[in-house]
Write an enzyme that holds these catalytic residues in place. Structure first.
Site, PDB file in Angstrom:
ATOM      1  N   THR A 250       0.835  -1.553   0.246  1.00 46.54           N
ATOM      2  CA  THR A 250       0.133   0.310  -0.085  1.00 46.54           C
ATOM      3  C   THR A 250       0.402   1.627   0.125  1.00 46.54           C
ATOM      4  O   THR A 250       0.496   2.072  -0.036  1.00 46.54           O
ATOM      5  CB  THR A 250      -1.106   0.383   1.104  1.00 46.54           C
ATOM      6  OG1 THR A 250      -0.574  -0.197   2.475  1.00 46.54           O
ATOM      7  CG2 THR A 250      -2.491  -0.994   1.152  1.00 46.54           C
ATOM      8  N   CYS A 251       1.996   1.180  -0.090  1.00 47.42           N
ATOM      9  CA  CYS A 251       3.221   2.323   0.113  1.00 47.42           C
ATOM     10  C   CYS A 251       4.225   1.972  -0.558  1.00 47.42           C
ATOM     11  O   CYS A 251       5.018   1.391  -0.524  1.00 47.42           O
ATOM     12  CB  CYS A 251       3.225   2.578   1.591  1.00 47.42           C
ATOM     13  SG  CYS A 251       4.268   3.701   2.068  1.00 47.42           S
ATOM     14  N   LYS A 252       4.221   2.629  -1.795  1.00 48.31           N
ATOM     15  CA  LYS A 252       5.163   2.553  -2.926  1.00 48.31           C
ATOM     16  C   LYS A 252       6.326   3.332  -2.547  1.00 48.31           C
ATOM     17  O   LYS A 252       7.911   2.783  -2.895  1.00 48.31           O
ATOM     18  CB  LYS A 252       4.516   2.700  -4.361  1.00 48.31           C
ATOM     19  CG  LYS A 252       3.005   1.496  -4.601  1.00 48.31           C
ATOM     20  CD  LYS A 252       3.446   0.018  -4.921  1.00 48.31           C
ATOM     21  CE  LYS A 252       2.331  -0.578  -5.222  1.00 48.31           C
ATOM     22  NZ  LYS A 252       2.398  -1.405  -4.810  1.00 48.31           N
TER      23      LYS A 252
END
Ligand code: GRE
Length: 333
Positions: A250-252
């Protein structure tokens, strides 16, 4: 420095005088002076701006404001009243005053629609939201804006190309009861404000809001709500431990990328030269904006500090006004 731009500057509806004084009794030594200043969008405020070299300020409704109203209909009505009132007050004075919309954050589509109304009809510069929305039948719940149901709201912000200022409010409900009730002197600027906003912002980062809305611009005050001194450690734990454990879904990007591309910090209420220096190193002058935090802090303290702080001329101009001019597409002052 003349022509500074300030953007965490609170006002209150005159009809809320009593509530304002009650709030002030928690945070202001001279509650009457505070109430007089916060309900004025006329000579007192403009006088300070002229005296201390502030060319332009963006008004916002004081905490806890609409975020304290747990009845959604009442919250929506109050937001509209505040926005209509502020629009009327700044009409014809757009060279000195702008405004952030107050929003009821019970319903993402409703919040988006009110923001759009304020930006398109009134020329407001974005929104300022006081942390989580108090909700639930007894006001004991808190709505965060970091799950996909809020995408419609964040998409509207990016479509309108306006930033959102995430401002603190006092803890309520279970958060208050479990963490703060027995530590009441830590409520507010000493600790709870920064914890509330940094939790909410890091929630947005780790739950993918900025990945889904890469153009979204979010502002936090008080020189970054304790986050800049912790950037190394947050980055280390996200990149080296939490991402291998699953955060990468969810957090690239890295926390430093979000601070470079999506997050702004202001000097509101934090006039510390060593911390400003650290923020220049960790966040960079291109993402820092001057602010006062009036009337919780004074123009004299904020401007006296900023005008005297040792900075090279280019960075002082950027922080004092040029970054804000670009972000809010303002003319010269
Ligand atoms: C604010 O900015 O809203 C605020 C308060 C109380 C104390 C300090 C402060 O509401 O900055």
């Amino acid at each position: 420095m003349l022509g500074k731009i300030a953007l965490e500057e609170a006002f209150a509806l005159p009809r809320k005088q009593k509530e304002t004084e009650a709030w002030a009794s928690l945070f202001a030594i001279d509650g009457k002076k505070h109430a007089r200043e916060i309900t004025d969008i006329d000579d007192i405020r403009t006088g300070y701006m002229n005296q201390y070299g502030v060319g332009y300020q963006i008004l916002s409704y004081t905490a806890p404001g609409v975020q304290d109203i747990y009845d959604s209909k009442e919250a929506q009505a109050l937001a509209k009243e505040i926005n209509d009132y502020a629009a009327e007050k700044i009409k014809g004075r757009e060279d000195r005053y702008g405004c952030f919309a107050a929003l009821s954050m019970h319903n993402p589509a409703e919040a988006a629609a009110e923001l759009e109304r304020c930006v398109t009809q009134y020329g407001f510069k974005g929104a300022l939201v006081n942390d989580t929305q108090r909700s639930g039948p007894y006001g004991n719940l808190n709505i965060f804006y970091d799950d996909p149901s809020w995408d419609i709201f964040w998409a509207t912000c990016t479509r309108l190309d306006v930033p959102v200022y995430l401002h603190p409010r006092n803890p309520t409900g279970s958060i208050h009861d479990q963490l703060w009730k027995d530590r009441k002197w830590l409520i507010g600027p000493p600790l709870s404000f920064a914890q509330g906003v940094s939790l909410h912002l890091l929630g947005m980062v780790t739950n993918g809001v900025f990945d889904r809305h890469p153009k979204l611009q979010l502002i936090i005050g008080h020189l970054g709500e304790h986050l800049p001194p912790d950037l190394w450690r947050i980055n280390h734990w996200f990149e080296d431990i939490k991402k291998p454990l699953g955060l990468s879904a969810t957090c690239k990007k890295s926390i430093r990328d979000y601070f470079a591309e999506n997050i702004w910090i202001t000097t509101s209420g934090n006039f510390s030269s060593p911390l400003l220096q650290l923020c220049m190193t960790e966040v960079g002058a291109d993402r820092i904006l001057f602010s006062v935090d009036y009337p919780f802090e004074s123009f004299g303290d904020a401007c006296g500090w900023f005008d005297a702080v040792e900075l090279n001329r280019i960075d002082k101009l950027k922080i004092g006004r040029e970054n804000a001019r670009k972000l809010f597409k303002l003319g010269g002052f």
